[in-house]
Design a protein around this motif. Structure first.
Motif, short mmCIF file in Angstrom:
data_model
loop_
_atom_site.label_atom_id
_atom_site.label_comp_id
_atom_site.label_asym_id
_atom_site.label_seq_id
_atom_site.Cartn_x
_atom_site.Cartn_y
_atom_site.Cartn_z
N GLY A 275 1.30 5.80 -0.12
CA GLY A 275 0.75 7.14 0.06
C GLY A 275 1.80 8.00 0.73
O GLY A 275 2.56 7.52 1.60
N ASN B 208 0.87 -1.18 0.00
CA ASN B 208 0.00 0.00 0.00
C ASN B 208 0.90 1.23 0.00
O ASN B 208 2.04 1.18 0.48
N GLY C 12 -3.15 6.00 -0.90
CA GLY C 12 -3.36 6.62 0.39
C GLY C 12 -4.09 5.78 1.40
O GLY C 12 -4.48 6.29 2.46
N SER C 13 -4.29 4.50 1.12
CA SER C 13 -5.04 3.66 2.03
C SER C 13 -4.61 2.21 1.88
O SER C 13 -4.17 1.78 0.82
N ASP C 14 -4.73 1.44 2.98
CA ASP C 14 -4.56 0.00 2.87
C ASP C 14 -5.88 -0.70 3.16
O ASP C 14 -5.91 -1.91 3.35
N LEU D 86 2.73 7.90 4.58
CA LEU D 86 2.13 6.69 5.15
C LEU D 86 3.16 5.56 5.21
O LEU D 86 4.02 5.45 4.34
N SER D 87 3.05 4.72 6.22
CA SER D 87 3.90 3.54 6.31
C SER D 87 3.29 2.39 5.52
O SER D 87 2.06 2.31 5.39
N GLU D 88 4.15 1.52 5.01
CA GLU D 88 3.67 0.34 4.31
C GLU D 88 3.24 -0.70 5.34
O GLU D 88 4.04 -1.16 6.15
N THR D 89 1.97 -1.06 5.33
CA THR D 89 1.42 -1.99 6.33
C THR D 89 0.90 -3.27 5.72
O THR D 89 0.66 -4.24 6.43
#
Length: 814
Positions: free
Chosen positions: A696, A694, A745-747, A699-702
């Protein structure tokens, strides 16, 4: 008076949801005779039971749908509002869906006093747990009989993949489950609290009242003397053994226990306490795994990537898949007596697999490369999982709308959205916008444009009906990439590997042809940096099989920047590239190795050795910490941060790893037992689509997303890094997933392109891989798009309930 929620979908015209038989009124219970959780739970006070088709041939669903009192449905709709997640939760509350498979042991019973009950196993519950549908007194015996007969027919078709009309009574009898225990009462007349869990179950000599079996009643009317055989469920049996080739040289030979995965129970069952497992060379770059004991020859399997080897030293186990000549997959487990034995066997097997894939002798590789390969196939956690992270709360699983069906209602022919091309083209690629909430789906020489709504749905915007060169030649893009604040799209024509094309998305047409170089082709291309498509950046990266370079469309003539060309004499067979937020570059190859650069035109700072399989896709986290490679049968997650030595704290992009400080690999694969179940369902081997984080800004990659066949798979990064159990969840569709990616911008939301459908689904709707979730395709045209039937459109254009009609479609099939 009672009404059924979403009744329009079940009555009007969508043949993929055709109801075959129905019991219109009853109560649904979950009965747990052996559980301390409580004996019985009323799920739906008033409900209807149906058997319906899916859009996949020979697949049927048992559906229990809650009934509403008049006026209650409107109140529920008002509560749900326009939030699709709430609507999806409402759908889960209102409907229970079960794939009609013999594992349910579906059966019926008519008791003394006339009570009529349907029962089937709760496959996700404890041993002995049952769902029971207790029919209303208005339901007569013949209706129940017809319902069970229909269920038998459906189970036969699912198992044998052919019409039940070809079956004999003997064939159908295996789905009657006459030997099952009597169905326990959903509401026992005595208090279950006073009894032990065992006491509530009938004794071993008790049998179900077979006189009340629908299949029995149907057959005895004409052949009263015929005795229906009792089918007892048996564990998965080992398949016939392949003929062993002549062994040339032995790489490993060790003793172990042998276990086989049982599809019925979902567990590995001991087959032999002492077998001899041998890995040997049998030909030029061909290797063989043979397992036998004094009394039995158990299996022979060629050592190839599809065996999906997983070593777990904590449990002293090695799990792998073996295949029959017709492609059926079986999952096996070897358990060794100690770590030294498993280590010797691992070295022999990985040597065989590595040599088979690379066609290079194992002892000619460097020692650190051999250690890297061995480490990648171990089932262990990363050194540095995020600190302070407790076990993540389980997300409540919800059903979402799944695919949008091809036709919504039978009386809407003029307003239908046509989802199939007459020329046979299907969706093939997906490009997700960063700057603007748009997704673009390539379908032959067309591109569909979809808007992301505030309610996390997709709304059709327009269709670019002709992708053609400035000279008017139509083509189907091989690869596309959004560019320059999502105002342009760069396209590649497979027939012209030395050029790229720029499409102006405002006008929906190609306006420029860029000749890159006369002699150096473009195999693939990537953005200048992770988020450069958010900016007006004009340059981007290009790759040929053995060269990496910058492309600048502003140059006169050829667009390749000669001063920033890195060309290799050897054929590195580059296949994919990705960039970080700072513009660091990762490049992968069909050989399976990965190179890390901090800029163009120089040698790589770090070279990560190959495991063997070609890398078909590559992604990098924005900060450059994580590199994600996609191979056909697994993903490779690499930690690029150096944790010791003089370059401690630096990334492999910035400084080379020391000799004793190699990057740490993590092979992300499905468990062999899940692979076997996937292949059992689809008849096709694993083939992952390019995996992505994911993404953005800020944002962190989760999460990680990919797909194989009809399954979308997402990994939870926290669980992966701390070595947690069940790090991935799945969602199955009825058709192959062609492309997938997270919404920018979202997971929480995933955009999915199927052959003839495009949809945005909530990640929350993904499920843990179980026999049921692997076997059950997602529903089509589900409740989060509407609920009740009204007209061809539902709601306004800005509504989460909006359905596309003919006026909204330009040059269908979008």
């Amino acid at each position: 008076m009672f009404v059924l929620r979403n009744v329009g979908k079940l009555i009007f015209g969508d043949t993929s949801k055709e109801s075959l038989v129905e019991l219109p009124q009853g109560q649904l219970y979950l009965v747990r005779p052996l559980s301390p959780k409580g004996y019985s739970e009323l799920i739906f006070k008033d409900a209807a039971a149906r058997i319906r088709r899916t859009n996949q041939e020979y697949q049927y669903q048992l559906v229990i749908q809650r009934a509403y009192e008049e006026g209650e449905e409107d109140l529920a709709d008002n509560d749900d509002g326009e939030d699709p997640e709430l609507a999806a939760l409402a759908a889960e509350r209102d409907e229970k869906i079960f794939l009609l498979d013999e594992s349910l042991h579906f059966r019926s019973e008519i008791r003394e006093g006339g009570e009529k009950v349907l029962a089937w196993r709760d496959l996700s519950g404890d041993a002995g747990d049952l769902y029971e549908f207790v029919c209303d007194n208005s339901i007569d015996d013949a209706q129940v009989q017809q319902f069970e007969i229909t269920a038998v027919h459906c189970q036969y078709e699912r198992k044998h993949r052919k019409n039940y009309n070809t079956a004999s009574e003997q064939d159908l009898a295996e789905f009657a489950f006459e030997g099952e225990q009597p169905i326990p009462r959903a509401s026992p007349t005595h208090s279950p609290v006073a009894l032990s869990p065992v006491a509530t179950m009938p004794g071993p000599s008790a049998t179900r009242n077979t006189a009340n079996s629908a299949l029995k009643r149907d057959s005895t009317s004409t052949k009263a003397s015929r005795k229906v055989p009792v089918r007892e469920e048996t564990p998965t049996a080992a398949p016939p053994v392949a003929t062993h080739p002549e062994l040339r040289s032995v790489l490993a030979i060790e003793h172990a226990e042998l276990h086989l995965f049982d599809f019925q129970s979902g567990a590995f069952i001991l087959q032999d306490p002492n077998v001899e497992a041998t890995v040997a060379e049998v030909g030029t770059w061909k290797y063989w795994l043979q397992i036998s004991s004094e009394d039995n020859d158990w299996l022979g399997q060629e050592v190839i990537a599809d065996i999906n080897p997983v070593f777990n030293f904590e449990y002293l186990s090695f799990i792998f898949n073996a295949y029959t000549p017709n492609g059926d997959a079986y999952s096996w487990l070897l358990r060794f007596k100690d770590q030294e034995t498993e280590t010797r066997f691992q070295e022999g097997l990985m040597q065989a697999l590595w040599e088979q894939l690379n066609e290079i002798k194992w002892n000619k590789s460097k020692e650190e490369e051999r250690d890297y390969v061995l480490e990648a196939f171990q089932d262990l956690a990363m050194d540095e999982a995020p600190e302070g992270e407790g076990e993540e709360e389980e997300e409540e699983v919800v059903e979402d709308d799944g695919q949008r069906s091809e036709h919504y209602d039978s009386d809407e022919e003029e307003d239908d959205v046509v989802t199939r091309d007459d020329d046979g083209n299907v969706n093939s690629q997906l490009a997700v916008g960063y700057k603007h909430d748009r997704s673009f789906v390539v379908r032959g020489s067309k591109i569909g444009v979809f808007k992301h709504t505030p309610n996390n749905n997709l709304e059709f915007s327009t269709n670019i009906s002709k992708v053609e060169t400035p000279k008017g030649k139509l083509f189907s893009p091989k690869k596309v990439m959004l560019h320059a604040e999502d105002t342009n799209m760069i396209l590649q024509n497979e027939a012209d590997p030395n050029s790229l094309y720029r499409m102006d998305l405002e006008y929906g047409k190609i306006v420029d042809e860029w000749k890159v170089h006369d002699d150096i082709p473009v195999n693939t291309f990537a953005p200048e940096s992770k988020f450069s498509q958010m900016t007006g950046e004009q340059t981007f990266l290009g790759l040929s099989r053995n060269a990496l370079y910058r492309i600048d469309p502003r140059l006169a003539g050829n667009k390749l920047v000669d001063s920033e060309l890195k060309q290799y004499v050897s054929k590195n067979n580059f296949s994919a590239a990705a960039t970080t937020e700072k513009g660091y570059i990762a490049v992968a190859s069909n050989k399976g190795d990965i190179r890390m650069f901090d800029r163009l035109g120089i040698n790589a700072k770090t070279h990560i050795p190959a495991l063997g399989e070609p890398i078909i896709g590559l992604d990098v986290s924005a900060d450059g910490r994580w590199v994600l490679g996609t191979c056909r049968t697994y993903l490779l997650l690499i930690d690029a941060l150096q944790k010791e030595g003089k370059n401690e704290g630096k990334l492999g992009f910035e400084k080379s790893f020391g000799k004793d400080s190699k990057p740490q690999p993590r092979r992300l694969g499905l468990t062999p037992s899940h692979v076997a179940q996937f292949q059992h369902e689809t008849g096709a081997p694993l083939s992952f689509t390019p995996a992505r984080f994911n993404t953005g800004e800020g944002l962190s990659e989760t999460s990680i997303i990919t797909a194989t066949g009809p399954f979308i798979v997402t990994w939870n990064m926290k669980k992966v890094l701390r070595g947690g159990k069940d790090p991935y969840s799945i969602k199955r569709y009825a058709e192959e997933v062609k492309a997938d990616n997270f919404k920018y911008g979202s997971d929480k939301n995933v955009i999915v392109a199927l052959p003839n459908e495009v949809n945005m689904v909530a990640k929350q709707s993904f499920k843990k891989p179980t026999r049921e979730s692997i076997a059950t395709p997602a529903r089509i045209g589900g409740s989060s798009l509407g609920g009740r039937r009204s007209s061809g459109r539902v709601g306004t254009r800005d509504s989460a309930r909006y359905k596309l009609g003919k006026d909204d479609v330009v040059n269908s099939p979008y």
